[in-house]
Design a protein around this motif. Structure first.
Motif, PDB file in Angstrom:
ATOM      1  N   ILE A 132       0.871  -1.195  -0.023  1.00 30.14           N
ATOM      2  CA  ILE A 132       0.114  -0.079   0.132  1.00 30.14           C
ATOM      3  C   ILE A 132       0.638   1.166  -0.013  1.00 30.14           C
ATOM      4  N   VAL A 133       0.482   2.400  -0.326  1.00 34.98           N
ATOM      5  CA  VAL A 133       1.109   3.743  -0.158  1.00 34.98           C
ATOM      6  C   VAL A 133       0.510   4.594   0.928  1.00 34.98           C
ATOM      7  N   LEU A 134       1.393   4.840   1.811  1.00 34.41           N
ATOM      8  CA  LEU A 134       1.072   6.027   2.600  1.00 34.41           C
ATOM      9  C   LEU A 134       1.637   7.588   2.221  1.00 34.41           C
ATOM     10  N   THR A 135       0.631   8.499   2.190  1.00 35.12           N
ATOM     11  CA  THR A 135       1.120   9.968   1.923  1.00 35.12           C
ATOM     12  C   THR A 135       1.406  10.340   3.382  1.00 35.12           C
ATOM     13  N   VAL A 136       2.625  10.929   3.521  1.00 36.78           N
ATOM     14  CA  VAL A 136       3.161  11.446   5.029  1.00 36.78           C
ATOM     15  C   VAL A 136       3.715  12.735   4.944  1.00 36.78           C
ATOM     16  N   ALA A 137       3.683  13.390   5.810  1.00 37.65           N
ATOM     17  CA  ALA A 137       4.108  14.923   5.742  1.00 37.65           C
ATOM     18  C   ALA A 137       5.601  14.701   6.178  1.00 37.65           C
ATOM     19  N   ASP A 138       6.237  13.601   6.781  1.00 39.91           N
ATOM     20  CA  ASP A 138       7.603  13.784   6.958  1.00 39.91           C
ATOM     21  C   ASP A 138       8.293  12.331   6.976  1.00 39.91           C
ATOM     22  N   ILE A 139       8.965  11.992   5.799  1.00 46.43           N
ATOM     23  CA  ILE A 139       9.576  10.424   5.606  1.00 46.43           C
ATOM     24  C   ILE A 139      10.238  10.102   6.736  1.00 46.43           C
ATOM     25  N   ALA A 140      11.323  10.771   7.097  1.00 45.96           N
ATOM     26  CA  ALA A 140      12.253  10.310   8.315  1.00 45.96           C
ATOM     27  C   ALA A 140      11.459  10.170   9.620  1.00 45.96           C
ATOM     28  N   ALA A 141      10.412  10.880   9.950  1.00 47.05           N
ATOM     29  CA  ALA A 141       9.674  10.614  11.226  1.00 47.05           C
ATOM     30  C   ALA A 141       8.683   9.580  10.907  1.00 47.05           C
ATOM     31  N   THR A 142       8.145   9.052  10.027  1.00 48.61           N
ATOM     32  CA  THR A 142       7.417   8.009   9.537  1.00 48.61           C
ATOM     33  C   THR A 142       8.099   6.904   9.812  1.00 48.61           C
ATOM     34  N   CYS A 143       9.439   6.861   9.111  1.00 48.98           N
ATOM     35  CA  CYS A 143      10.508   5.826   9.090  1.00 48.98           C
ATOM     36  C   CYS A 143      11.020   5.548  10.528  1.00 48.98           C
ATOM     37  N   ASP A 144      11.044   6.428  11.344  1.00 51.05           N
ATOM     38  CA  ASP A 144      11.405   6.149  12.598  1.00 51.05           C
ATOM     39  C   ASP A 144      10.374   5.374  13.392  1.00 51.05           C
ATOM     40  N   PHE A 145       9.123   6.003  13.418  1.00 50.63           N
ATOM     41  CA  PHE A 145       8.013   5.515  13.992  1.00 50.63           C
ATOM     42  C   PHE A 145       7.748   4.127  13.853  1.00 50.63           C
ATOM     43  N   TYR A 146       7.880   3.572  12.515  1.00 54.88           N
ATOM     44  CA  TYR A 146       7.488   2.534  12.046  1.00 54.88           C
ATOM     45  C   TYR A 146       8.622   1.229  12.307  1.00 54.88           C
ATOM     46  N   GLN A 147       9.664   1.791  12.152  1.00 55.73           N
ATOM     47  CA  GLN A 147      10.960   0.979  12.640  1.00 55.73           C
ATOM     48  C   GLN A 147      11.032   0.868  14.328  1.00 55.73           C
ATOM     49  N   ARG A 148      10.922   1.826  14.811  1.00 59.78           N
ATOM     50  CA  ARG A 148      11.269   1.732  16.344  1.00 59.78           C
ATOM     51  C   ARG A 148       9.986   1.336  17.132  1.00 59.78           C
ATOM     52  N   ILE A 149       8.755   1.790  16.569  1.00 60.55           N
ATOM     53  CA  ILE A 149       7.686   1.427  17.350  1.00 60.55           C
ATOM     54  C   ILE A 149       6.852   0.214  16.901  1.00 60.55           C
ATOM     55  N   MET A 150       6.905  -0.093  15.602  1.00 65.56           N
ATOM     56  CA  MET A 150       6.291  -0.941  14.889  1.00 65.56           C
ATOM     57  C   MET A 150       7.119  -2.517  14.722  1.00 65.56           C
ATOM     58  N   GLY A 151       8.322  -2.117  14.655  1.00 75.43           N
ATOM     59  CA  GLY A 151       9.296  -3.229  14.356  1.00 75.43           C
ATOM     60  C   GLY A 151       9.384  -3.570  12.743  1.00 75.43           C
ATOM     61  N   MET A 152       9.199  -2.425  11.984  1.00 76.58           N
ATOM     62  CA  MET A 152       9.230  -2.644  10.547  1.00 76.58           C
ATOM     63  C   MET A 152      10.561  -2.448  10.018  1.00 76.58           C
ATOM     64  N   VAL A 153      11.149  -2.933   8.766  1.00 78.48           N
ATOM     65  CA  VAL A 153      12.474  -2.474   8.423  1.00 78.48           C
ATOM     66  C   VAL A 153      12.225  -1.448   7.206  1.00 78.48           C
ATOM     67  N   VAL A 154      12.913  -0.344   7.521  1.00 81.12           N
ATOM     68  CA  VAL A 154      13.105   0.840   6.338  1.00 81.12           C
ATOM     69  C   VAL A 154      13.973   0.303   5.298  1.00 81.12           C
ATOM     70  N   GLU A 155      13.361   0.304   3.927  1.00 80.47           N
ATOM     71  CA  GLU A 155      14.053  -0.169   3.095  1.00 80.47           C
ATOM     72  C   GLU A 155      14.377   1.054   1.945  1.00 80.47           C
ATOM     73  N   PRO A 156      15.416   1.624   1.787  1.00 78.81           N
ATOM     74  CA  PRO A 156      15.284   2.660   0.587  1.00 78.81           C
ATOM     75  C   PRO A 156      15.430   1.887  -0.808  1.00 78.81           C
ATOM     76  N   PHE A 157      15.007   2.304  -1.601  1.00 72.50           N
ATOM     77  CA  PHE A 157      14.960   1.585  -3.328  1.00 72.50           C
ATOM     78  C   PHE A 157      14.786   2.456  -4.160  1.00 72.50           C
ATOM     79  N   THR A 158      15.294   2.255  -5.426  1.00 74.14           N
ATOM     80  CA  THR A 158      15.366   3.108  -6.410  1.00 74.14           C
ATOM     81  C   THR A 158      14.584   2.399  -7.564  1.00 74.14           C
ATOM     82  N   PRO A 159      13.536   2.953  -8.020  1.00 71.52           N
ATOM     83  CA  PRO A 159      12.732   2.532  -9.036  1.00 71.52           C
ATOM     84  C   PRO A 159      13.144   2.738 -10.455  1.00 71.52           C
ATOM     85  N   ALA A 160      12.510   2.127 -11.423  1.00 73.25           N
ATOM     86  CA  ALA A 160      13.010   2.592 -12.871  1.00 73.25           C
ATOM     87  C   ALA A 160      13.393   3.991 -13.043  1.00 73.25           C
ATOM     88  N   ASP A 161      12.654   5.046 -12.651  1.00 72.41           N
ATOM     89  CA  ASP A 161      12.888   6.429 -12.579  1.00 72.41           C
ATOM     90  C   ASP A 161      14.163   7.063 -12.245  1.00 72.41           C
TER      91      ASP A 161
END
Length: 133
Positions: A11-40
């Motif tokens: 799914i896609v989440l539209t967020v105000a602050d990518i860094a704050a969102t990554c921190d929350f979902y990694q630190r609180i929810m235990g998710m893995v932050v994955e940078p990626f580079t699509p075809a563009d």
């Protein structure tokens, strides 16, 4: 034969602050932050968990194609966890994350669940649930 989907990939989440969102979902929810580079060639971020992911779009700088009206704070997401809710409640309290509701019984996609509700940095409603036998 009628075409049918079999599972959710991302799914896609539209967020105000990518860094704050990554921190929350990694630190609180235990998710893995994955940078990626699509075809563009752009740099994007995803939150991985299980065999799914959440792609992140910065509000006002969404990638095409996008939702018709991408809006931060409009999601209501339920995550299943094998971790008992008592451990989640201790973890949330230790990290200063207020519980908005729960534990409360709900109906999940595959039967009864027991849930607690919190908010992410964009005020999306996050439900953390255990399956109930």
């Amino acid at each position: 034969m009628q075409p049918a989907v079999g599972s959710l990939d991302h799914i896609v989440l539209t967020v105000a602050d990518i860094a704050a969102t990554c921190d929350f979902y990694q630190r609180i929810m235990g998710m893995v932050v994955e940078p990626f580079t699509p075809a563009d060639g752009s740099l994007r971020y995803a939150l991985k968990f299980g065999v799914q992911k959440i792609n992140l779009h910065k509000a006002g700088a969404e990638f095409e194609p996008k939702a018709d009206k991408p809006t931060k704070g409009s999601a209501d997401l339920c995550f299943l966890s094998e971790t008992p809710l008592d451990a989640w409640l201790e973890h949330l309290d230790a990290n200063g994350v207020p519980v908005e509701d729960g534990p409360v019984r709900r109906s999940g996609a595959n039967g009864p669940i027991l849930s607690v509700y919190i908010r992410d940095p964009d005020r999306n409603l996050i439900e953390i649930s255990n399956k109930v036998e």
